[in-house]
Design a protein around this motif. Structure first.
Motif, PDB file in Angstrom:
ATOM      1  N   THR A  24       1.026  -1.389   0.042  1.00 11.73           N
ATOM      2  CA  THR A  24      -0.005   0.177  -0.008  1.00 11.73           C
ATOM      3  C   THR A  24       0.559   1.176   0.040  1.00 11.73           C
ATOM      4  O   THR A  24       1.859   1.649   0.845  1.00 11.73           O
ATOM      5  N   GLU A  26       0.890   5.330   0.342  1.00 11.24           N
ATOM      6  CA  GLU A  26      -0.356   6.313   0.825  1.00 11.24           C
ATOM      7  C   GLU A  26       0.742   7.384   0.320  1.00 11.24           C
ATOM      8  O   GLU A  26       1.767   7.567   0.749  1.00 11.24           O
ATOM      9  N   TYR A  35      -3.995   9.755  -0.653  1.00 12.79           N
ATOM     10  CA  TYR A  35      -4.469   9.667  -1.200  1.00 12.79           C
ATOM     11  C   TYR A  35      -4.137   7.784  -1.059  1.00 12.79           C
ATOM     12  O   TYR A  35      -2.755   7.662  -0.895  1.00 12.79           O
ATOM     13  N   ARG A  36      -4.841   6.418  -0.947  1.00  7.73           N
ATOM     14  CA  ARG A  36      -3.591   5.360  -0.508  1.00  7.73           C
ATOM     15  C   ARG A  36      -4.741   4.911  -1.644  1.00  7.73           C
ATOM     16  O   ARG A  36      -5.151   4.724  -2.461  1.00  7.73           O
ATOM     17  N   TYR A  37      -2.974   4.014  -2.649  1.00  7.12           N
ATOM     18  CA  TYR A  37      -2.596   3.003  -3.622  1.00  7.12           C
ATOM     19  C   TYR A  37      -2.472   1.687  -3.726  1.00  7.12           C
ATOM     20  O   TYR A  37      -1.497   1.756  -2.288  1.00  7.12           O
ATOM     21  N   VAL A  62       1.695   5.550 -11.279  1.00 12.16           N
ATOM     22  CA  VAL A  62       1.040   5.358 -10.261  1.00 12.16           C
ATOM     23  C   VAL A  62      -0.839   5.727 -10.834  1.00 12.16           C
ATOM     24  O   VAL A  62      -1.490   4.995 -10.741  1.00 12.16           O
ATOM     25  N   ARG A  63      -0.622   7.662 -11.168  1.00  5.67           N
ATOM     26  CA  ARG A  63      -1.619   7.410 -11.366  1.00  5.67           C
ATOM     27  C   ARG A  63      -3.231   6.805 -12.247  1.00  5.67           C
ATOM     28  O   ARG A  63      -2.389   6.717 -13.400  1.00  5.67           O
ATOM     29  N   TYR A  68      -7.456   3.050  -6.074  1.00  8.14           N
ATOM     30  CA  TYR A  68      -6.424   3.458  -5.024  1.00  8.14           C
ATOM     31  C   TYR A  68      -8.247   4.038  -3.627  1.00  8.14           C
ATOM     32  O   TYR A  68      -9.346   4.018  -3.926  1.00  8.14           O
ATOM     33  N   GLN A  69      -7.908   4.650  -3.106  1.00 14.59           N
ATOM     34  CA  GLN A  69      -8.646   5.930  -2.256  1.00 14.59           C
ATOM     35  C   GLN A  69      -8.558   7.290  -1.925  1.00 14.59           C
ATOM     36  O   GLN A  69      -7.333   6.869  -1.411  1.00 14.59           O
ATOM     37  N   ARG A  70      -9.226   8.004  -1.614  1.00 15.76           N
ATOM     38  CA  ARG A  70      -9.043   8.893  -0.677  1.00 15.76           C
ATOM     39  C   ARG A  70      -8.946   9.226   0.292  1.00 15.76           C
ATOM     40  O   ARG A  70      -9.749   8.983   0.903  1.00 15.76           O
TER      41      ARG A  70
END
Length: 72
Positions: A24, A26, A35-37, A62-63, A68-70
């Protein structure tokens, strides 16, 4: 999750990075948003840390490449 890596970064876009043993990643942006990827391989994180432009590497590798999660 205990981070394997926790560091500030020199970037006009990002301020810090945290990477855990569960793959993970962050990222905290200069805007204050985090954001957590998920499922990010260590090789991608190593490339990010070695990149001259962290923002450009983030946008290319990455993007939109990982779920992901904000956070805030």
């Amino acid at each position: 999750m205990k981070p394997l890596l926790q560091a500030s970064v020199e970037s006009s876009l990002l301020s810090s990075v945290e990477y855990g043993s569960d793959q993970t990643l962050e990222l905290r942006f200069r805007s204050g948003v985090s954001y957590r990827y998920f499922s990010v391989p260590a090789t991608v994180v190593e490339g990010f840390l070695a990149a001259e432009s962290k923002g450009a590497y983030f946008n290319r590798h990455v993007r939109n490449s990982f779920p992901y999660q904000r956070l805030h």
